[in-house]
Design a protein around this motif. Structure first.
Motif, PDB file in Angstrom:
ATOM      1  N   ARG A   1       0.832  -1.213   0.000  1.00 45.86           N
ATOM      2  CA  ARG A   1       0.000   0.000   0.000  1.00 45.86           C
ATOM      3  C   ARG A   1       0.863   1.258   0.000  1.00 45.86           C
ATOM      4  NH1 ARG A   1      -4.434  -1.519   4.383  1.00 45.86           N
ATOM      5  NH2 ARG A   1      -5.663  -2.946   3.134  1.00 45.86           N
TER       6      ARG A   1
ATOM      7  N   TRP B   1       0.985   4.153  -2.811  1.00 43.78           N
ATOM      8  CA  TRP B   1       0.721   5.546  -2.475  1.00 43.78           C
ATOM      9  C   TRP B   1       1.855   6.435  -2.961  1.00 43.78           C
ATOM     10  CZ3 TRP B   1       3.208   8.879   1.067  1.00 43.78           C
ATOM     11  CH2 TRP B   1       2.475  10.033   1.408  1.00 43.78           C
TER      12      TRP B   1
ATOM     13  N   ARG C   1       1.609   6.810  -6.688  1.00 42.56           N
ATOM     14  CA  ARG C   1       0.545   7.738  -7.052  1.00 42.56           C
ATOM     15  C   ARG C   1       0.980   9.173  -6.839  1.00 42.56           C
ATOM     16  NH1 ARG C   1      -4.327   5.792  -3.926  1.00 42.56           N
ATOM     17  NH2 ARG C   1      -3.931   3.718  -4.692  1.00 42.56           N
ATOM     18  N   ARG C   2       1.719   9.384  -5.738  1.00 42.71           N
ATOM     19  CA  ARG C   2       2.189  10.749  -5.447  1.00 42.71           C
ATOM     20  C   ARG C   2       3.163  11.215  -6.498  1.00 42.71           C
ATOM     21  NH1 ARG C   2       4.367  12.940   0.029  1.00 42.71           N
ATOM     22  NH2 ARG C   2       4.597  14.751  -1.285  1.00 42.71           N
TER      23      ARG C   2
END
Lengths: 428, 147
Positions: B133, B137, B140-141
């Motif tokens: 996860r 994340w 995605r950032r």
């Protein structure tokens, strides 16, 4: 939902939460400061409970059925004073007990019956981690380590002392967290431990392990690099002994008590080695005193928990070998007297130490004998509570009777008695 | 638990097993790893529940039987004149506790082994899921920063 009902709901909740926060926020210390603590807490409640109310109301907005269930309880007073809120609570409790409602009624038991979201609340986190690391026990462990440090016959160094205390504290937090991580289903079944964070789901096992690692690794590193490698090694060994030997052994054999006593004896040894850098007789003597102390302390405690240990599957002497349990406690009370006498022989304290400590050692031995003979709940409780004040007092007396470093140097250098006296008079 | 919630919910302790049941949240885009974790936790919960409910019930039953047999041997009834339940003192009960513990010793050893294995497996899977996860994340950032 009508505004009037909402008002009553708000007031009822306010009353309940005042009662609840007052009672759940306070730790169980049997001392007179609790009263002052309560008064101080009252001021804080006004800030806390408004935030709490906000959060609860947001949840309640969704739980519509809860709102309807509160209506039979709504004839509640409007005042928020202490006594009236307590009365409200009593009324509501009796009304709510008959229905199996999801109302967030005050009182720990009602709070417990609710379903709770398993999400980490950041403002609760310090409290949760404190309970996970058994912070009170950690504080006691750190104080025994400081006692070991203070008794070492070397000049006092503040930075070394602080590093030792911090390192030992972190190592103890790590060990306690891992212990709770291993024991979740067993803790749930025992009254003494059923409110631990992992049991209540306030924190995930992963977080507990990460916390343990983030305490243990810096703690041991601090001890190894900031103090000396011997202390670091002892710290790491103690964590291993507690988590990988004592914890599983508790459910396999009564030998766990002896392993646990060693775990308790190591912190003062660590304190000593931190100060002197070596493992001498003094360290072992201090360790021995703490080792012997563990037996009357733990055996007396476990005597009252026999039913829970039996049901939980813990192999404790008090359950399987009760005679041995009492005998061992008594023998170690006597050992404490013996060890206190050996202290001046090893030049750690003056000869006043065994003399001053004799009364308290005799008293605990007497209680140990009563426990051995009577084997009932009251004698076990007396022995347990005595052990709680006996150890700090013994360590304090030991410290006050500590042989001064200067005195020892003089005695080593000079042979002539009068010469010694002259020097002693000169030095303060 | 409310329908819109995205987390697991833990309930009050069960009457028989004293364990707290958890209702697991199943996210719509659950990965295979997350499903394995959830199933492991559900299985562990069910197994623990079965063990402790049975164990505690056996304890209570055997305790009652023991008290009954002892009282009978002494010639007393289960309830005395005032209607109070007659109990044995701690020393007499101690014999029962010792017997019960020795009788269930092997059962506990087996359960311990299982529990430790399950606990380690679940925590390891949790670690893997958390790592995946976190990487997701971060990715995605990075994408949003680039855009």
């Amino acid at each position: 939902m009508s505004a009037a009902r909402r008002c009553c709901l708000l007031r009822a909740l306010a009353g309940f939460f005042v009662w609840r926060l007052r009672n759940t926020g306070i730790p169980q210390i049997p001392c007179r400061f609790v009263h002052l603590h309560r008064v101080a807490n009252d001021r804080l409640i006004t800030f806390q409970y408004f935030n709490f109310l906000k959060r609860m109301l947001q949840q309640l907005d969704q739980e519509k059925k809860v709102v309807y269930k509160i209506s039979p309880v709504s004839p509640v007073h409007q005042s928020w004073s202490e006594t009236s809120s307590r009365n409200e609570l009593r009324e509501v409790k009796s009304a709510a007990e008959t229905e199996d409602s999801v109302i967030p009624v005050g009182g720990e038991s009602r709070e417990d019956r609710r379903w709770k979201e398993m999400k980490v609340q950041l403002d609760d986190l310090p409290g949760i981690l404190a309970r996970l690391s058994k912070i009170k026990l950690t504080a006691l462990v750190v104080s025994t380590a400081s006692a070991g440090f203070a008794m070492a016959p070397v000049p006092f160094e503040l930075t070394c002392f602080l590093f030792t205390s911090l390192g030992t504290g972190l190592a103890s937090c790590a060990a306690n967290s891992i212990n709770q991580f291993f024991e979740v289903p067993f803790d749930s079944n025992m009254n003494r431990t059923k409110n631990r964070p992992l049991v209540r789901g306030q924190i995930s096992p992963l977080l507990a392990v990460c916390f343990a690692a983030s305490c243990g690794i810096p703690g041991i590193a601090l001890l190894t690099l900031g103090v000396n490698s011997l202390t670091g090694a002892l710290g790491a060994f103690n964590i291993f002994l507690y988590t990988c030997c004592y914890t599983p052994l508790k459910r396999m054999s009564i030998a766990n008590t002896w392993v646990g006593a060693v775990v308790g004896a190591i912190p003062p040894i660590m304190g000593w080695t931190a100060a002197t850098g070596s493992l001498d007789a003094g360290a072992l003597l201090l360790g021995g005193i703490l080792y012997s102390w563990q037996f009357p302390h733990f055996n007396a405690l476990s005597w009252g928990l026999r039913e829970e240990y039996s049901r939980g599957g813990y192999c404790m002497m008090s359950v399987t070998h009760p005679g041995l349990c009492r005998r061992v406690a008594l023998h170690h009370c006597f050992a404490l007297i013996g060890l206190s006498t050996v202290a001046p022989v090893l030049d750690i304290t003056t000869w006043t130490f065994p003399i001053i400590s004799l009364p308290i050692n005799l008293y605990i031995s007497y209680l140990g004998f009563r426990f051995y003979r009577d084997a009932d709940r009251s004698s076990s409780r007396k022995l347990f509570f005595c052990s709680l004040w006996h150890l700090p007092m013994l360590l304090l007396v030991m410290f006050t009777c500590k042989k001064s470093v200067l005195e020892k140097e003089d005695k080593g250098d000079l042979r002539g008695g009068s010469h010694e006296m002259a020097l002693e008079i000169r030095l303060p | 638990p409310p329908a819109h919630s995205h987390s697991d919910w833990i309930g009050p302790p069960d009457k028989h097993s004293n364990l707290r049941p958890i209702i697991f949240y199943v996210p719509p885009e659950e990965s295979a790893l997350e499903r394995r974790l959830r199933e492991a936790r559900q299985e562990a919960q069910a197994s623990n529940q079965r063990f402790w409910a049975r164990h505690n019930r056996a304890f209570r039953q055997e305790k009652e039987e023991f008290i009954y047999s002892r009282l009978k041997a002494k010639g007393l009834e289960m309830r005395d004149e005032s209607g109070q339940k007659a109990t044995l003192n701690a020393e007499e009960m101690a014999e029962f506790y010792k017997d019960f513990l020795t009788k269930n010793f092997k059962k506990h050893l087996q359960y311990n082994r299982d529990w430790y294995k399950r606990n380690f497996r679940i925590t390891f899977l949790m670690g893997q899921v958390a790592l995946v996860r976190a990487l997701r994340w971060l990715r995605r950032r990075k994408k949003s920063v680039e855009q």
